[in-house]
Design a protein around this motif. Structure first.
Motif, PDB file in Angstrom:
ATOM      1  N   ASP A   1       0.858  -1.189   0.000  1.00  0.00           N
ATOM      2  CA  ASP A   1       0.000   0.000   0.000  1.00  0.00           C
ATOM      3  C   ASP A   1       0.894   1.240   0.000  1.00  0.00           C
ATOM      4  O   ASP A   1       1.380   1.673   1.048  1.00  0.00           O
ATOM      5  N   ALA A   2       1.109   1.802  -1.181  1.00  0.00           N
ATOM      6  CA  ALA A   2       2.008   2.951  -1.309  1.00  0.00           C
ATOM      7  C   ALA A   2       1.496   4.158  -0.535  1.00  0.00           C
ATOM      8  O   ALA A   2       2.287   4.937   0.012  1.00  0.00           O
ATOM      9  N   ASP A   3       0.181   4.334  -0.463  1.00  0.00           N
ATOM     10  CA  ASP A   3      -0.372   5.487   0.249  1.00  0.00           C
ATOM     11  C   ASP A   3      -0.108   5.381   1.750  1.00  0.00           C
ATOM     12  O   ASP A   3       0.216   6.386   2.402  1.00  0.00           O
ATOM     13  N   ALA A   4      -0.229   4.183   2.307  1.00  0.00           N
ATOM     14  CA  ALA A   4       0.055   3.993   3.732  1.00  0.00           C
ATOM     15  C   ALA A   4       1.536   4.206   4.027  1.00  0.00           C
ATOM     16  O   ALA A   4       1.903   4.789   5.059  1.00  0.00           O
ATOM     17  N   ILE A   5       2.400   3.741   3.132  1.00  0.00           N
ATOM     18  CA  ILE A   5       3.836   3.956   3.309  1.00  0.00           C
ATOM     19  C   ILE A   5       4.146   5.446   3.252  1.00  0.00           C
ATOM     20  O   ILE A   5       4.939   5.968   4.043  1.00  0.00           O
ATOM     21  N   ALA A   6       3.514   6.159   2.327  1.00  0.00           N
ATOM     22  CA  ALA A   6       3.738   7.599   2.200  1.00  0.00           C
ATOM     23  C   ALA A   6       3.289   8.340   3.454  1.00  0.00           C
ATOM     24  O   ALA A   6       3.974   9.259   3.921  1.00  0.00           O
ATOM     25  N   ASP A   7       2.148   7.957   4.019  1.00  0.00           N
ATOM     26  CA  ASP A   7       1.677   8.589   5.259  1.00  0.00           C
ATOM     27  C   ASP A   7       2.696   8.403   6.381  1.00  0.00           C
ATOM     28  O   ASP A   7       2.974   9.332   7.153  1.00  0.00           O
ATOM     29  N   TRP A   8       3.246   7.204   6.485  1.00  0.00           N
ATOM     30  CA  TRP A   8       4.246   6.903   7.520  1.00  0.00           C
ATOM     31  C   TRP A   8       5.513   7.726   7.282  1.00  0.00           C
ATOM     32  O   TRP A   8       6.097   8.279   8.213  1.00  0.00           O
ATOM     33  N   LEU A   9       5.916   7.843   6.013  1.00  0.00           N
ATOM     34  CA  LEU A   9       7.143   8.561   5.681  1.00  0.00           C
ATOM     35  C   LEU A   9       7.003  10.053   5.964  1.00  0.00           C
ATOM     36  O   LEU A   9       7.961  10.698   6.412  1.00  0.00           O
ATOM     37  N   ARG A  10       5.835  10.612   5.733  1.00  0.00           N
ATOM     38  CA  ARG A  10       5.621  12.055   5.958  1.00  0.00           C
ATOM     39  C   ARG A  10       5.882  12.445   7.409  1.00  0.00           C
ATOM     40  O   ARG A  10       6.293  13.582   7.675  1.00  0.00           O
ATOM     41  N   ASP A  11       5.633  11.537   8.323  1.00  0.00           N
ATOM     42  CA  ASP A  11       5.856  11.828   9.737  1.00  0.00           C
ATOM     43  C   ASP A  11       7.325  11.771  10.121  1.00  0.00           C
ATOM     44  O   ASP A  11       7.681  12.091  11.265  1.00  0.00           O
ATOM     45  N   ARG A  12       8.191  11.365   9.198  1.00  0.00           N
ATOM     46  CA  ARG A  12       9.585  11.118   9.556  1.00  0.00           C
ATOM     47  C   ARG A  12      10.611  11.880   8.732  1.00  0.00           C
ATOM     48  O   ARG A  12      11.782  11.915   9.092  1.00  0.00           O
ATOM     49  N   VAL A  13      10.204  12.459   7.615  1.00  0.00           N
ATOM     50  CA  VAL A  13      11.157  13.207   6.792  1.00  0.00           C
ATOM     51  C   VAL A  13      10.651  14.613   6.551  1.00  0.00           C
ATOM     52  O   VAL A  13       9.438  14.856   6.506  1.00  0.00           O
ATOM     53  N   ASP A  14      11.574  15.531   6.394  1.00  0.00           N
ATOM     54  CA  ASP A  14      11.234  16.931   6.128  1.00  0.00           C
ATOM     55  C   ASP A  14      11.231  17.138   4.623  1.00  0.00           C
ATOM     56  O   ASP A  14      12.093  17.825   4.052  1.00  0.00           O
ATOM     57  N   ALA A  15      10.264  16.505   3.970  1.00  0.00           N
ATOM     58  CA  ALA A  15      10.151  16.593   2.517  1.00  0.00           C
ATOM     59  C   ALA A  15       8.702  16.372   2.125  1.00  0.00           C
ATOM     60  O   ALA A  15       7.927  15.747   2.858  1.00  0.00           O
ATOM     61  N   GLU A  16       8.352  16.877   0.969  1.00  0.00           N
ATOM     62  CA  GLU A  16       7.027  16.589   0.422  1.00  0.00           C
ATOM     63  C   GLU A  16       7.024  15.148  -0.074  1.00  0.00           C
ATOM     64  O   GLU A  16       7.945  14.729  -0.794  1.00  0.00           O
ATOM     65  N   VAL A  17       6.011  14.380   0.311  1.00  0.00           N
ATOM     66  CA  VAL A  17       5.900  12.991  -0.123  1.00  0.00           C
ATOM     67  C   VAL A  17       4.629  12.854  -0.947  1.00  0.00           C
ATOM     68  O   VAL A  17       3.534  13.164  -0.481  1.00  0.00           O
ATOM     69  N   GLN A  18       4.804  12.420  -2.179  1.00  0.00           N
ATOM     70  CA  GLN A  18       3.662  12.249  -3.062  1.00  0.00           C
ATOM     71  C   GLN A  18       3.628  10.834  -3.615  1.00  0.00           C
ATOM     72  O   GLN A  18       4.645  10.129  -3.605  1.00  0.00           O
ATOM     73  N   VAL A  19       2.468  10.412  -4.076  1.00  0.00           N
ATOM     74  CA  VAL A  19       2.288   9.051  -4.593  1.00  0.00           C
ATOM     75  C   VAL A  19       1.755   9.135  -6.013  1.00  0.00           C
ATOM     76  O   VAL A  19       0.832   9.905  -6.300  1.00  0.00           O
TER      77      VAL A  19
END
Length: 253
Positions: free
Chosen positions: A16-34
């Motif tokens: 689930d790329a969207d779930a991975i992206a949500d998790w990543l947004r909480d940990r990196v100072d970058a825009e995360v898009q899918v």
């Protein structure tokens, strides 16, 4: 400095790329898009099919790769348009990475990291032992995360291979994978495992960390940035507490 991370879906897998992206947004100072599947949207599909054919590993002990006969290229073309038909092939991860780098949409600098989740098995050549090794992740630009590699690359528990050998001695045939997975005790990931999405999160973060720091993976076996070579180690690093070692907890925790 990574400013944008684009994660690409692998719709034929349980990731689930969207779930991975949500998790990543909480940990990196970058825009995360899918975005949707990269292998289904790149320009020059004919050239990519030929590049994939050329990247095929044909012998686990031969550094050379590729079979660009017309039938093989046509197979790769069909697999690009209908990914559920692909399978059973290992590809040179560096060659695939190089082929995709030239076809990335938008900015290609390291400030915009592309991370495709792919439905192909990737490998890298080991100069130390003269053979190909399956990989979960091939870091760089783009950073390729192989979903089937999560199940196939890390070695399974010793009991798995012992049971496989015993079955072969008794019957003369290799046992079905499902039989082994049911009979062998031990914690390891199997194809279409419901834990796939959670297990891949650390590899996606490791891709970002590599571009930011230049360091590939973490040596601490309890850290999600660790690249475990055995399945129990993957479970330990990706699915058990603590989430990070002290150093990476300070950065990403």
């Amino acid at each position: 400095m990574v400013e944008t991370v684009t994660l690409y879906r692998a719709p034929t897998t349980p990731a689930d790329a969207d779930a991975i992206a949500d998790w990543l947004r909480d940990r990196v100072d970058a825009e995360v898009q899918v975005r949707d599947r990269l292998l289904g949207s790149v320009d020059g599909a004919d050239a990519l099919a030929e590049a994939l054919a050329a990247a095929r590993v044909t012998d686990p002990y031969d550094r050379g790769t590729g079979n660009t006969m017309v039938g093989v290229v046509r197979y790769e073309e069909r697999a690009l348009s209908a990914p559920e038909r692909a399978g059973g092939v290992v590809y040179d991860g560096r060659a695939v990475q190089h082929a995709l780098n030239a076809r990335l949409p938008g900015r290609r600098g390291l400030d915009h990291l592309h991370v495709p989740l792919v439905d192909r098995v990737l490998g890298t050549w080991g100069d130390h032992d003269g053979r190909w090794h399956k990989r979960v992740a091939v870091l760089g630009q783009p950073s390729l995360i192989s979903v089937p590699g999560l199940y196939e690359a890390p070695a399974k528990p010793e009991a798995y291979y012992e049971e496989k050998s015993k079955h072969a001695m008794l019957t003369g045939d290799a046992p079905p994978r499902e039989v082994l997975e049911a009979d062998v005790e031990g914690d390891f990931l199997v194809a279409d495992d419901p834990r796939t999405t959670d297990a891949l999160k650390g590899y996606v973060l490791a891709a970002t960390d590599f571009v930011e720091t230049g360091t590939a993976f973490c040596g601490d076996e309890d850290c999600r940035l660790h690249d475990a070579h055995r399945q129990p180690g993957v479970v330990r690093a990706q699915l058990r507490a603590p989430e990070f070692c002290d150093r990476h907890a300070e950065r990403y925790g």
